[in-house]
Design an enzyme around this catalytic site. Structure first.
Site, mmCIF file in Angstrom:
data_model
loop_
_atom_site.group_PDB
_atom_site.id
_atom_site.type_symbol
_atom_site.label_atom_id
_atom_site.label_comp_id
_atom_site.label_asym_id
_atom_site.label_seq_id
_atom_site.Cartn_x
_atom_site.Cartn_y
_atom_site.Cartn_z
ATOM 1 N N GLY A 216 0.830 -1.205 0.000
ATOM 2 C CA GLY A 216 0.000 0.000 0.000
ATOM 3 C C GLY A 216 0.857 1.244 0.000
ATOM 4 C CG ASN A 217 -0.154 4.670 -1.601
ATOM 5 O OD1 ASN A 217 -0.855 5.527 -1.084
ATOM 6 N ND2 ASN A 217 -0.510 4.004 -2.695
ATOM 7 N NE ARG A 218 3.533 8.308 5.128
ATOM 8 C CZ ARG A 218 4.185 9.463 5.041
ATOM 9 N NH1 ARG A 218 5.198 9.581 4.221
ATOM 10 N NH2 ARG A 218 3.830 10.490 5.755
ATOM 11 C CB SER A 219 -2.826 8.042 -0.585
ATOM 12 O OG SER A 219 -4.016 8.753 -0.850
ATOM 13 C CB ALA A 283 -1.120 7.403 -3.903
#
Ligand code: PMT
Length: 414
Positions: A216-219, A283
């Protein structure tokens, strides 16, 4: 959003926090607003009329029949003039009594009379003792006011006049000021995108590795949700394609929930052609696992677990390649180095009309922050740096630019 020249009616009712209305008045006048103050007679027992008169530079309305209200000047109903001219009415502090009377249309003083005749939006900032705030009658009055479109800011929790702690404290004057700015900005946006269909992507995609793990990512989705909200406030028909977030979906938008980049790709591509503008704030993971394990991989299962990543489709790139004349593509560039250079390369590679460049390596902006500081890069080579502002404000600025580009018919195919 600038408040310069805006006409504001500031109502002050009789609570211990009436002194904070002085600070609010100072913030409003410093921003260039023309503020007419109306006080309840009780409010004048907490702060003198002269303070507000001196700081606003205008008469203060307290009594429907006194000279300050214009009696003897030949003006008809002068006490209603500030209400008529107001582009926004703020009541801070708003006591339980004033909220109740406003909810039930009682106009037994100058402030309440003015509020009943105001056609502009109304923002109330309640302040009272916790028990009064929690009372079902107060809660019902606030709900009634909200259902009629009255905006409410606060109250916040903190120490109150009786030295007890709980909800009932007036929101910070800065917060009331910002709420006022937002309401006025939204009014300005209204109809800017009427009749337009706008697609917005938000959040960070999740690429599964096995049934419990993902890349995943931090969005957080805040930026995309703010854009969807601003576009809807501007009258657009909005479809929000959202990767998982904790946020409450904005009202008035069609919301499509997705998890992976491939799902987002499918939902965006199937709708993009029918949209006037596509705004890619999500993102999106550039890669996904080639093979997703069917069962949870246990620690003891393998000495080493190697995941092979394969590229995901470039959604924005595909939208850009298929763009029809007049259609607008806005891409974002989340960069940690050589911000403008990398963003300019993305503008070209994706055939976008506008790229929003944000430096995600800086504290307090970018991923998961409430604020953002972005530079807008246009197809004609123009660069427009915006100051640090809330994501809601960035979204409103963006909506203005998109409306401008649509108006000029600036979107173009390759
Ligand atoms: O959600 P928040 O916490 O509020 O944070 C906001 C944000 C930082 C996520 C947002 O402002 C932002 O920058 N979004 C774009 C993040 C990103 O993926 O940037 P990128 O430089 O990797 O991608 C460039 C553009 O191509 C983006 O518009 C992206 O949506 C799009 N893209 C990327 C990869 C891919 N496979 N397909 C795409 O369409």
């Amino acid at each position: 959003m600038t408040l310069a020249g805006k006409r504001i009616l500031l109502g002050v009712s009789g609570g211990i926090s009436a002194y904070k209305a002085v600070e609010l008045l100072r913030l409003l006048t410093k921003a260039g607003a023309v503020v007419d103050v109306a006080m309840t007679p009780n409010a004048t027992r907490f702060v003198g009329v002269e303070t507000f008169r001196a700081l606003s530079g205008r008469p203060v309305l307290v009594d429907l029949f006194d000279e300050a209200s214009g009696r003897g000047t030949g003006r008809v109903m002068p006490h209603l003039e500030p209400a008529e001219a107001a582009q926004l009415a703020i009541v801070a502090p708003a006591t339980a009594n004033v909220l109740a009377k406003l909810a039930h249309g009682i106009a037994d003083n100058a402030l309440l009379t003015a509020l009943l005749s105001v056609t502009a939006p109304v923002l109330v900032a309640p302040a009272m003792d916790s028990d009064m705030w929690r009372h079902p009658a107060t809660q019902a009055n606030v709900e009634l006011l909200k259902s009629r479109g009255v905006h409410v800011v606060g109250p916040v929790s903190g120490e109150l006049a009786r030295r007890n702690v709980g909800p009932g404290r007036l929101a910070d004057p800065e917060e009331i000021f910002r709420a006022a700015e937002t309401i006025l900005a939204q009014r300005e946006l209204a109809k800017l995108l009427a009749g337009r269909r706008v697609l917005v992507t938000a959040g960070g995609t999740r690429e599964p590795l096995d049934p419990v793990r993902y890349i995943g990512n931090r969005s957080s989705g805040k930026m995309g949700y703010a854009i969807a909200r601003a576009a809807a406030a501007a009258g657009a028909d909005v479809v929000l394609i959202t990767a998982p977030t904790w946020l409450v979906p904005p009202g008035g938008c069609e919301v499509v929930k997705v998890e992976t980049a491939l799902e987002m790709h499918r939902e965006v591509i199937s709708r993009a052609a029918e949209c006037d503008a596509v705004v890619m704030a999500a993102a999106v993971s550039d890669f996904r696992a080639e093979q997703v394990q069917g069962e949870k991989v246990k620690k003891g299962d393998k000495d080493r677990w190697t995941v092979t990543l394969v590229p995901n489709p470039d959604i924005a790139g595909e939208v850009g390649a298929q763009k029809r004349p007049g259609q607008i593509l806005v891409a974002f560039a989340a960069e940690t180095e050589r911000l403008l250079e990398n963003a300019a390369a993305k503008l070209k590679a994706k055939n976008a009309d506008l790229v929003v460049a944000n430096d995600v390596s800086r504290e307090g902006i970018g991923f998961d922050a409430d604020d953002n500081q972005v530079t807008l890069l246009y197809k004609d080579g123009r660069e427009e740096p915006l100051p640090k502002m809330s994501k809601e404000q960035v979204a409103q600025e963006l909506v203005r630019r998109i409306a401008g580009l649509l108006e000029e018919g600036k979107g173009a195919g390759r």
